[in-house]
Design a protein around this motif. Structure first.
Motif, PDB file in Angstrom:
ATOM      1  N   GLY A   1      -3.231  14.082   4.727  1.00 25.78           N
ATOM      2  CA  GLY A   1      -4.160  13.940   3.607  1.00 25.78           C
ATOM      3  C   GLY A   1      -4.610  12.512   3.411  1.00 25.78           C
ATOM      4  O   GLY A   1      -5.710  12.254   2.909  1.00 25.78           O
ATOM      5  N   GLY A   2      -3.759  11.551   3.806  1.00 25.35           N
ATOM      6  CA  GLY A   2      -4.106  10.144   3.674  1.00 25.35           C
ATOM      7  C   GLY A   2      -5.175   9.690   4.640  1.00 25.35           C
ATOM      8  O   GLY A   2      -5.669   8.557   4.535  1.00 25.35           O
ATOM      9  N   LEU A   3      -5.554  10.556   5.586  1.00 26.57           N
ATOM     10  CA  LEU A   3      -6.615  10.212   6.530  1.00 26.57           C
ATOM     11  C   LEU A   3      -7.999  10.468   5.938  1.00 26.57           C
ATOM     12  O   LEU A   3      -9.009  10.102   6.534  1.00 26.57           O
ATOM     13  N   VAL A   4      -8.038  11.112   4.767  1.00 24.60           N
ATOM     14  CA  VAL A   4      -9.307  11.357   4.078  1.00 24.60           C
ATOM     15  C   VAL A   4      -9.668  10.107   3.262  1.00 24.60           C
ATOM     16  O   VAL A   4      -8.898   9.693   2.389  1.00 24.60           O
ATOM     17  N   PRO A   5     -10.812   9.492   3.536  1.00 20.19           N
ATOM     18  CA  PRO A   5     -11.172   8.244   2.844  1.00 20.19           C
ATOM     19  C   PRO A   5     -11.237   8.390   1.329  1.00 20.19           C
ATOM     20  O   PRO A   5     -11.965   9.232   0.804  1.00 20.19           O
ATOM     21  N   THR A   6     -10.465   7.604   0.634  1.00 20.14           N
ATOM     22  CA  THR A   6     -10.488   7.528  -0.817  1.00 20.14           C
ATOM     23  C   THR A   6      -9.851   6.218  -1.246  1.00 20.14           C
ATOM     24  O   THR A   6      -8.965   5.697  -0.551  1.00 20.14           O
ATOM     25  N   LEU A   7     -10.312   5.667  -2.356  1.00 21.80           N
ATOM     26  CA  LEU A   7      -9.750   4.416  -2.867  1.00 21.80           C
ATOM     27  C   LEU A   7      -9.220   4.654  -4.282  1.00 21.80           C
ATOM     28  O   LEU A   7      -9.994   4.716  -5.242  1.00 21.80           O
ATOM     29  N   PRO A   8      -7.900   4.812  -4.445  1.00 17.67           N
ATOM     30  CA  PRO A   8      -7.324   4.991  -5.786  1.00 17.67           C
ATOM     31  C   PRO A   8      -7.648   3.783  -6.662  1.00 17.67           C
ATOM     32  O   PRO A   8      -7.900   2.678  -6.166  1.00 17.67           O
TER      33      PRO A   8
ATOM     34  N   ALA B   1       0.826  -1.210   0.000  1.00 14.49           N
ATOM     35  CA  ALA B   1       0.000   0.000   0.000  1.00 14.49           C
ATOM     36  C   ALA B   1       0.856   1.255   0.000  1.00 14.49           C
ATOM     37  O   ALA B   1       0.611   2.196  -0.764  1.00 14.49           O
ATOM     38  N   GLY B   2       1.863   1.300   0.879  1.00 12.12           N
ATOM     39  CA  GLY B   2       2.705   2.487   0.967  1.00 12.12           C
ATOM     40  C   GLY B   2       3.533   2.719  -0.277  1.00 12.12           C
ATOM     41  O   GLY B   2       3.685   3.856  -0.746  1.00 12.12           O
ATOM     42  N   ALA B   3       4.064   1.635  -0.859  1.00 13.86           N
ATOM     43  CA  ALA B   3       4.921   1.761  -2.036  1.00 13.86           C
ATOM     44  C   ALA B   3       4.121   2.111  -3.292  1.00 13.86           C
ATOM     45  O   ALA B   3       4.574   2.883  -4.131  1.00 13.86           O
ATOM     46  N   ALA B   4       2.919   1.558  -3.414  1.00 16.77           N
ATOM     47  CA  ALA B   4       2.142   1.749  -4.633  1.00 16.77           C
ATOM     48  C   ALA B   4       1.250   2.987  -4.606  1.00 16.77           C
ATOM     49  O   ALA B   4       1.015   3.610  -5.640  1.00 16.77           O
ATOM     50  N   TYR B   5       0.768   3.361  -3.410  1.00 14.84           N
ATOM     51  CA  TYR B   5      -0.215   4.446  -3.340  1.00 14.84           C
ATOM     52  C   TYR B   5       0.191   5.571  -2.395  1.00 14.84           C
ATOM     53  O   TYR B   5      -0.635   6.440  -2.084  1.00 14.84           O
ATOM     54  N   GLY B   6       1.423   5.576  -1.937  1.00 16.96           N
ATOM     55  CA  GLY B   6       1.868   6.633  -1.042  1.00 16.96           C
ATOM     56  C   GLY B   6       1.080   6.631   0.252  1.00 16.96           C
ATOM     57  O   GLY B   6       0.786   5.586   0.812  1.00 16.96           O
ATOM     58  N   TYR B   7       0.712   7.830   0.710  1.00 19.46           N
ATOM     59  CA  TYR B   7       0.001   7.950   1.981  1.00 19.46           C
ATOM     60  C   TYR B   7      -1.514   7.834   1.832  1.00 19.46           C
ATOM     61  O   TYR B   7      -2.246   7.928   2.820  1.00 19.46           O
ATOM     62  N   SER B   8      -2.022   7.637   0.620  1.00 20.95           N
ATOM     63  CA  SER B   8      -3.457   7.760   0.366  1.00 20.95           C
ATOM     64  C   SER B   8      -4.313   6.718   1.093  1.00 20.95           C
ATOM     65  O   SER B   8      -5.508   6.942   1.304  1.00 20.95           O
ATOM     66  N   LEU B   9      -3.737   5.594   1.498  1.00 25.30           N
ATOM     67  CA  LEU B   9      -4.510   4.558   2.182  1.00 25.30           C
ATOM     68  C   LEU B   9      -4.264   4.543   3.693  1.00 25.30           C
ATOM     69  O   LEU B   9      -4.622   3.572   4.368  1.00 25.30           O
ATOM     70  N   LEU B  10      -3.720   5.637   4.223  1.00 26.19           N
ATOM     71  CA  LEU B  10      -3.471   5.690   5.669  1.00 26.19           C
ATOM     72  C   LEU B  10      -4.771   5.543   6.448  1.00 26.19           C
ATOM     73  O   LEU B  10      -4.797   4.942   7.531  1.00 26.19           O
ATOM     74  N   TRP B  11      -5.865   6.079   5.914  1.00 29.51           N
ATOM     75  CA  TRP B  11      -7.153   5.965   6.612  1.00 29.51           C
ATOM     76  C   TRP B  11      -7.586   4.512   6.786  1.00 29.51           C
ATOM     77  O   TRP B  11      -8.192   4.155   7.805  1.00 29.51           O
ATOM     78  N   VAL B  12      -7.263   3.674   5.792  1.00 22.37           N
ATOM     79  CA  VAL B  12      -7.611   2.253   5.897  1.00 22.37           C
ATOM     80  C   VAL B  12      -6.758   1.584   6.984  1.00 22.37           C
ATOM     81  O   VAL B  12      -7.239   0.744   7.744  1.00 22.37           O
ATOM     82  N   VAL B  13      -5.485   1.994   7.075  1.00 19.06           N
ATOM     83  CA  VAL B  13      -4.579   1.434   8.080  1.00 19.06           C
ATOM     84  C   VAL B  13      -5.077   1.766   9.482  1.00 19.06           C
ATOM     85  O   VAL B  13      -5.145   0.895  10.363  1.00 19.06           O
TER      86      VAL B  13
ATOM     87  N   THR C   1       7.230   2.840   4.856  1.00 16.97           N
ATOM     88  CA  THR C   1       7.229   2.434   3.451  1.00 16.97           C
ATOM     89  C   THR C   1       6.788   3.571   2.530  1.00 16.97           C
ATOM     90  O   THR C   1       7.415   3.830   1.498  1.00 16.97           O
ATOM     91  N   ALA C   2       5.709   4.273   2.910  1.00 14.67           N
ATOM     92  CA  ALA C   2       5.206   5.367   2.080  1.00 14.67           C
ATOM     93  C   ALA C   2       6.226   6.497   1.974  1.00 14.67           C
ATOM     94  O   ALA C   2       6.260   7.221   0.974  1.00 14.67           O
ATOM     95  N   SER C   3       7.075   6.648   2.993  1.00 17.74           N
ATOM     96  CA  SER C   3       8.062   7.724   2.996  1.00 17.74           C
ATOM     97  C   SER C   3       9.305   7.382   2.199  1.00 17.74           C
ATOM     98  O   SER C   3       9.966   8.273   1.653  1.00 17.74           O
ATOM     99  N   VAL C   4       9.647   6.104   2.122  1.00 18.38           N
ATOM    100  CA  VAL C   4      10.930   5.696   1.533  1.00 18.38           C
ATOM    101  C   VAL C   4      10.772   5.084   0.148  1.00 18.38           C
ATOM    102  O   VAL C   4      11.525   5.409  -0.779  1.00 18.38           O
ATOM    103  N   LEU C   5       9.801   4.199  -0.027  1.00 15.28           N
ATOM    104  CA  LEU C   5       9.657   3.482  -1.297  1.00 15.28           C
ATOM    105  C   LEU C   5       8.740   4.247  -2.243  1.00 15.28           C
ATOM    106  O   LEU C   5       7.622   4.607  -1.877  1.00 15.28           O
ATOM    107  N   THR C   6       9.198   4.501  -3.433  1.00 15.98           N
ATOM    108  CA  THR C   6       8.388   5.179  -4.443  1.00 15.98           C
ATOM    109  C   THR C   6       8.044   4.254  -5.598  1.00 15.98           C
ATOM    110  O   THR C   6       7.154   4.549  -6.379  1.00 15.98           O
ATOM    111  N   GLN C   7       8.741   3.144  -5.705  1.00 10.86           N
ATOM    112  CA  GLN C   7       8.459   2.164  -6.752  1.00 10.86           C
ATOM    113  C   GLN C   7       8.071   0.847  -6.095  1.00 10.86           C
ATOM    114  O   GLN C   7       8.873   0.255  -5.379  1.00 10.86           O
TER     115      GLN C   7
END
Length: 440
Positions: A174-181, A36-48, A244-250
């Motif tokens: 911003g990742g605390l706002v519910p959204t599903l990429p 999740a962190g590597a593929a979608y950045g912080y956007s799924l933090l709300w799910v975590v 992971t979201a902070s370090v991995l971009t790929q």
């Protein structure tokens, strides 16, 4: 001094929810957070974050049912719903935990092979023997102690990384706002499935019985859930995700690629630290997962659910030894782990529905408060939506034997949930099992 003594007393008495936490804080959850962190950045933090609260709520509902009935969940289901329902629950649990057992063993064997250079299949046999001898011989006590130690160690390893990675606080908020990429349903289902899983829900009544807890232990049982699922598991999940979201971009689903997340902390030793953390999580998860199928099968067959019953002990040994076959799966383990959790979410809404039904039936002597019921219904809705999205994505990608089987099983369980709703409404209309509602 009185407060310190009280804390020490609670710490020593806690246990059953830590076994569930050991399974939850396993390699599958780690893989989901990394993906999740590597593929979608912080956007799924709300799910975590949601997964930690949802996991604690699911365990609370299961705890309440187990303590107030003082019986295993399968026995209660058979008495108040019928034998067909009991067998459906058993099959659901065995399938979910059995697949997870094989994939987690593949993970542990692969990690052991990477560290030592010995073939993975040898490590599969070794770890299966260790599980059989340890769990069938020592039983619940050994499992509880190991769970507390391993979960704490893995949590600390990733929390330490938070102090050295370049965390983007604004993006994380911003990742605390519910959204599903797009394309994230599988990963989101995997994240929630790590905390709200049918194996965790069904096993709780049995581990509490092994601990000897009754309704008199309601307070410590509640604290047990808060400490293990809400705090330990929550910190574990958020720490891994943020690092992971902070370090991995790929996104890279190999263990070597994922190990780069710990690079800022330990540099060239990141690979080995990550492998040790992944291996530790796999050991703790395997230990707890091994006892789940024997619990429900023994309960359905009317056997004892402790090692004092030779038949139960034989079931534990059999599950442990059969898990050795998992080492022959091969492939990239992180992707497999995410899929296993997502598959587990298909069977989880049914387990939640069963628990909610029983909590509002004559099976429980004390009615459940409205807030608890509403929270449980919200949990059922969220888990159901994520499971439905996962099934939809799998089918949209093309119907294969796997996706077709998942779809068929999902439809069966969906019909079962609808049947539970009908049964509950009929009972309410007939006025059976209705008593005034006290506060929890």
């Amino acid at each position: 001094m009185a407060v310190a003594e009280r804390i020490r007393e609670f710490t020593g008495e806690m246990g059953p929810s830590w076994v569930a936490g050991a399974i939850a804080a396993g390699p599958a959850t780690m893989a989901s957070m990394i993906t999740a962190g590597a593929a979608y950045g912080y956007s799924l933090l709300w799910v975590v974050v949601l997964s930690a609260f949802a996991g604690a709520l699911a365990q609370y509902l299961a705890m309440r049912l187990g303590l107030l009935t003082e019986r295993g969940i399968v026995e209660v289901v058979e008495e108040y719903l019928g034998e067909w329902w009991a067998w459906l629950l058993v099959v659901d649990v065995v399938l979910a935990s059995g697949v997870a057992q094989l994939v987690i063993m593949n993970t542990l064997a692969s990690v052991s092979a990477t560290i030592t250079g010995a073939p993975a299949w040898i490590w599969g046999v070794v770890w299966a023997a260790v599980l059989a001898l340890g769990l069938a011989g020592r039983g619940y006590g050994l499992l509880e102690a190991a769970a507390k130690i391993l979960v704490a160690a893995v949590v600390l390893a990733f929390v330490a990384s938070l102090f050295v990675v370049p965390l983007d606080v604004g993006a994380a908020a911003g990742g605390l706002v519910p959204t599903l990429p797009g394309g994230s349903a599988l990963v989101a289902a995997g994240i929630l499935g790590g905390a709200v899983h049918i194996t965790l829900i069904t096993m709780h009544s049995y581990t509490m019985r092994a601990k000897g807890w009754t309704d008199d232990d309601y307070e410590i049982a509640t604290v047990d859930i808060g400490a293990s699922m809400l705090v330990a598991f929550g910190v574990y999940s958020v720490a891994i995700f943020l690092v992971t979201a902070s370090v991995l971009t790929q996104p890279d689903l190999s263990t070597v690629g994922a190990a780069q997340a710990l690079g800022p902390l330990v540099g060239e030793h990141a690979k080995w630290l990550f492998l040790l953390g992944l291996g530790g999580a796999a050991i703790s998860s395997l230990g707890g997962n091994t006892i789940v199928p024997p619990f429900v099968l023994a309960d359905k067959l009317g056997w004892g659910t402790t090692v004092a019953d030779a038949r139960y002990r034989a079931l534990v040994a059999a599950v442990a030894l059969l898990s050795a076959f998992g080492a022959s799966i091969g492939g990239q383990v992180l992707g497999q782990l995410v899929l296993v959790l997502a598959l587990g979410t298909v069977g989880t809404p049914f387990a939640i529905a069963v628990v909610l039904y029983l909590l509002n039936s004559p099976a429980v002597p004390r009615p459940t408060a409205t807030l608890t019921n509403l929270s449980g219904l919200a949990l059922l809705l969220v888990s159901g939506i994520l499971a439905a999205n996962f099934v939809r994505e799998q089918v949209a990608a093309g119907v294969t034997p796997l996706s077709g089987g998942v779809l068929a099983f999902a439809v069966l369980l969906g019909l079962a949930i609808a049947g539970l709703v009908v049964k509950h409404v009929r009972r309410r209309l007939n006025g059976t099992g209705m008593t005034p509602e006290p506060a929890d």
